[in-house]
Design a protein around this motif. Structure first.
Motif, PDB file in Angstrom:
ATOM      1  N   VAL A 132       0.840  -1.207   0.000  1.00 58.94           N
ATOM      2  CA  VAL A 132       0.000   0.000   0.000  1.00 58.94           C
ATOM      3  C   VAL A 132       0.872   1.254   0.000  1.00 58.94           C
ATOM      4  O   VAL A 132       0.636   2.196  -0.768  1.00 58.94           O
ATOM      5  CB  VAL A 132      -0.960  -0.006   1.214  1.00 58.94           C
ATOM      6  CG1 VAL A 132      -1.639   1.345   1.389  1.00 58.94           C
ATOM      7  CG2 VAL A 132      -1.984  -1.104   1.068  1.00 58.94           C
ATOM      8  N   VAL A 133       1.909   1.263   0.844  1.00 60.31           N
ATOM      9  CA  VAL A 133       2.813   2.414   0.909  1.00 60.31           C
ATOM     10  C   VAL A 133       3.543   2.588  -0.422  1.00 60.31           C
ATOM     11  O   VAL A 133       3.682   3.705  -0.929  1.00 60.31           O
ATOM     12  CB  VAL A 133       3.815   2.254   2.077  1.00 60.31           C
ATOM     13  CG1 VAL A 133       4.916   3.289   2.006  1.00 60.31           C
ATOM     14  CG2 VAL A 133       3.084   2.345   3.401  1.00 60.31           C
ATOM     15  N   ASP A 134       3.990   1.477  -1.015  1.00 55.70           N
ATOM     16  CA  ASP A 134       4.695   1.542  -2.290  1.00 55.70           C
ATOM     17  C   ASP A 134       3.785   2.102  -3.383  1.00 55.70           C
ATOM     18  O   ASP A 134       4.205   2.924  -4.187  1.00 55.70           O
ATOM     19  CB  ASP A 134       5.195   0.150  -2.678  1.00 55.70           C
ATOM     20  CG  ASP A 134       6.077   0.188  -3.905  1.00 55.70           C
ATOM     21  OD1 ASP A 134       7.018   1.027  -3.927  1.00 55.70           O
ATOM     22  OD2 ASP A 134       5.837  -0.600  -4.839  1.00 55.70           O
ATOM     23  N   ARG A 135       2.530   1.684  -3.391  1.00 56.43           N
ATOM     24  CA  ARG A 135       1.582   2.191  -4.390  1.00 56.43           C
ATOM     25  C   ARG A 135       1.363   3.704  -4.213  1.00 56.43           C
ATOM     26  O   ARG A 135       1.363   4.451  -5.181  1.00 56.43           O
ATOM     27  CB  ARG A 135       0.259   1.444  -4.268  1.00 56.43           C
ATOM     28  CG  ARG A 135      -0.810   1.955  -5.224  1.00 56.43           C
ATOM     29  CD  ARG A 135      -1.944   0.982  -5.379  1.00 56.43           C
ATOM     30  NE  ARG A 135      -3.114   1.527  -5.992  1.00 56.43           N
ATOM     31  CZ  ARG A 135      -3.205   1.973  -7.233  1.00 56.43           C
ATOM     32  NH1 ARG A 135      -2.156   1.940  -8.006  1.00 56.43           N
ATOM     33  NH2 ARG A 135      -4.335   2.458  -7.707  1.00 56.43           N
ATOM     34  N   LYS A 136       1.188   4.138  -2.959  1.00 58.36           N
ATOM     35  CA  LYS A 136       1.005   5.569  -2.702  1.00 58.36           C
ATOM     36  C   LYS A 136       2.223   6.360  -3.138  1.00 58.36           C
ATOM     37  O   LYS A 136       2.106   7.449  -3.694  1.00 58.36           O
ATOM     38  CB  LYS A 136       0.721   5.817  -1.222  1.00 58.36           C
ATOM     39  CG  LYS A 136      -0.653   5.410  -0.781  1.00 58.36           C
ATOM     40  CD  LYS A 136      -0.857   5.698   0.695  1.00 58.36           C
ATOM     41  CE  LYS A 136      -2.226   5.292   1.172  1.00 58.36           C
ATOM     42  NZ  LYS A 136      -2.415   5.574   2.605  1.00 58.36           N
ATOM     43  N   LEU A 137       3.398   5.800  -2.890  1.00 56.88           N
ATOM     44  CA  LEU A 137       4.629   6.471  -3.275  1.00 56.88           C
ATOM     45  C   LEU A 137       4.712   6.615  -4.792  1.00 56.88           C
ATOM     46  O   LEU A 137       5.056   7.673  -5.315  1.00 56.88           O
ATOM     47  CB  LEU A 137       5.836   5.693  -2.753  1.00 56.88           C
ATOM     48  CG  LEU A 137       7.204   6.267  -3.067  1.00 56.88           C
ATOM     49  CD1 LEU A 137       7.358   7.649  -2.428  1.00 56.88           C
ATOM     50  CD2 LEU A 137       8.283   5.340  -2.588  1.00 56.88           C
ATOM     51  N   LYS A 138       4.369   5.552  -5.503  1.00 58.70           N
ATOM     52  CA  LYS A 138       4.410   5.606  -6.966  1.00 58.70           C
ATOM     53  C   LYS A 138       3.390   6.585  -7.516  1.00 58.70           C
ATOM     54  O   LYS A 138       3.661   7.285  -8.489  1.00 58.70           O
ATOM     55  CB  LYS A 138       4.182   4.215  -7.555  1.00 58.70           C
ATOM     56  CG  LYS A 138       5.390   3.327  -7.422  1.00 58.70           C
ATOM     57  CD  LYS A 138       5.166   1.979  -8.048  1.00 58.70           C
ATOM     58  CE  LYS A 138       6.404   1.125  -7.893  1.00 58.70           C
ATOM     59  NZ  LYS A 138       6.223  -0.221  -8.428  1.00 58.70           N
ATOM     60  N   LEU A 139       2.204   6.641  -6.888  1.00 61.35           N
ATOM     61  CA  LEU A 139       1.173   7.562  -7.358  1.00 61.35           C
ATOM     62  C   LEU A 139       1.543   9.018  -7.093  1.00 61.35           C
ATOM     63  O   LEU A 139       1.161   9.901  -7.852  1.00 61.35           O
ATOM     64  CB  LEU A 139      -0.168   7.236  -6.697  1.00 61.35           C
ATOM     65  CG  LEU A 139      -0.836   5.938  -7.150  1.00 61.35           C
ATOM     66  CD1 LEU A 139      -2.089   5.677  -6.318  1.00 61.35           C
ATOM     67  CD2 LEU A 139      -1.185   5.981  -8.622  1.00 61.35           C
ATOM     68  N   SER A 140       2.280   9.255  -6.024  1.00 61.78           N
ATOM     69  CA  SER A 140       2.619  10.635  -5.683  1.00 61.78           C
ATOM     70  C   SER A 140       3.905  11.104  -6.363  1.00 61.78           C
ATOM     71  O   SER A 140       4.205  12.290  -6.361  1.00 61.78           O
ATOM     72  CB  SER A 140       2.765  10.797  -4.170  1.00 61.78           C
ATOM     73  OG  SER A 140       3.889  10.068  -3.720  1.00 61.78           O
ATOM     74  N   ALA A 141       4.655  10.185  -6.934  1.00 57.74           N
ATOM     75  CA  ALA A 141       5.923  10.552  -7.569  1.00 57.74           C
ATOM     76  C   ALA A 141       5.670  11.239  -8.911  1.00 57.74           C
ATOM     77  O   ALA A 141       4.669  10.993  -9.576  1.00 57.74           O
ATOM     78  CB  ALA A 141       6.782   9.316  -7.774  1.00 57.74           C
ATOM     79  N   ASN A 142       6.588  12.094  -9.305  1.00 55.28           N
ATOM     80  CA  ASN A 142       6.510  12.780 -10.581  1.00 55.28           C
ATOM     81  C   ASN A 142       6.920  11.796 -11.680  1.00 55.28           C
ATOM     82  O   ASN A 142       8.077  11.376 -11.735  1.00 55.28           O
ATOM     83  CB  ASN A 142       7.439  13.990 -10.572  1.00 55.28           C
ATOM     84  CG  ASN A 142       7.320  14.824 -11.825  1.00 55.28           C
ATOM     85  OD1 ASN A 142       6.699  14.419 -12.800  1.00 55.28           O
ATOM     86  ND2 ASN A 142       7.926  15.991 -11.795  1.00 55.28           N
ATOM     87  N   PRO A 143       5.998  11.422 -12.583  1.00 55.15           N
ATOM     88  CA  PRO A 143       6.333  10.422 -13.602  1.00 55.15           C
ATOM     89  C   PRO A 143       7.418  10.890 -14.574  1.00 55.15           C
ATOM     90  O   PRO A 143       8.108  10.065 -15.165  1.00 55.15           O
ATOM     91  CB  PRO A 143       5.013  10.175 -14.323  1.00 55.15           C
ATOM     92  CG  PRO A 143       4.148  11.325 -14.001  1.00 55.15           C
ATOM     93  CD  PRO A 143       4.627  11.886 -12.696  1.00 55.15           C
ATOM     94  N   GLU A 144       7.586  12.186 -14.719  1.00 56.16           N
ATOM     95  CA  GLU A 144       8.629  12.679 -15.619  1.00 56.16           C
ATOM     96  C   GLU A 144      10.028  12.378 -15.080  1.00 56.16           C
ATOM     97  O   GLU A 144      10.983  12.298 -15.840  1.00 56.16           O
ATOM     98  CB  GLU A 144       8.467  14.176 -15.851  1.00 56.16           C
ATOM     99  CG  GLU A 144       7.236  14.519 -16.659  1.00 56.16           C
ATOM    100  CD  GLU A 144       7.108  16.004 -16.919  1.00 56.16           C
ATOM    101  OE1 GLU A 144       8.035  16.750 -16.588  1.00 56.16           O
ATOM    102  OE2 GLU A 144       6.063  16.414 -17.445  1.00 56.16           O
TER     103      GLU A 144
END
Length: 122
Positions: A76-88
């Motif tokens: 869950v934490v990893d998913r939140k981190l990926k969603l909040s990260a700048n994809p660029e």
């Protein structure tokens, strides 16, 4: 006894230290941990009991070496981190790959333009 489990990753250091002190108080009753230390730290006795209950949960987890759903929490934490990260900024993201491909195309075009100008000047 060795400290086992992932409690050090799941709980703040202060709670782990409190759990260690509670474990020591059970081994050495003369410390009178609950009455002396917790009584002086918390004016509200019911809050001190809540603290002890929480600490006993940590102690139980360490004693059984069985963290409750730690892998699920990590996912869950990893998913939140990926969603909040700048994809660029993520080199594996589609946006980043497209941007890099565009930059490479621009470099190649500039290189071809320079080569064409050099041929035209000769």
């Amino acid at each position: 006894a060795a400290f086992r489990g992932d409690a050090v990753l799941e709980f703040p250091p202060s709670q782990v230290a409190l759990a260690c002190m509670l474990m020591a108080a059970h081994k050495y009753p003369a410390l009178e941990f609950q009455t002396n230390y917790l009584g002086s730290r918390f004016a509200d006795a019911s809050y001190a009991q809540d603290v002890v209950a929480g600490v006993q949960r940590i102690v139980a987890m360490v004693a059984t070496d069985d963290p409750p759903d730690l892998k699920k929490r990590a996912a869950v934490v990893d998913r939140k981190l990926k969603l909040s990260a700048n994809p660029e900024l993520d080199p594996s993201s589609d946006i980043s790959k497209k941007r890099e491909a565009d930059r490479e195309a621009q470099r190649m075009k500039k290189k071809e333009d320079r080569a064409a100008r050099a041929r035209a000047q000769t």
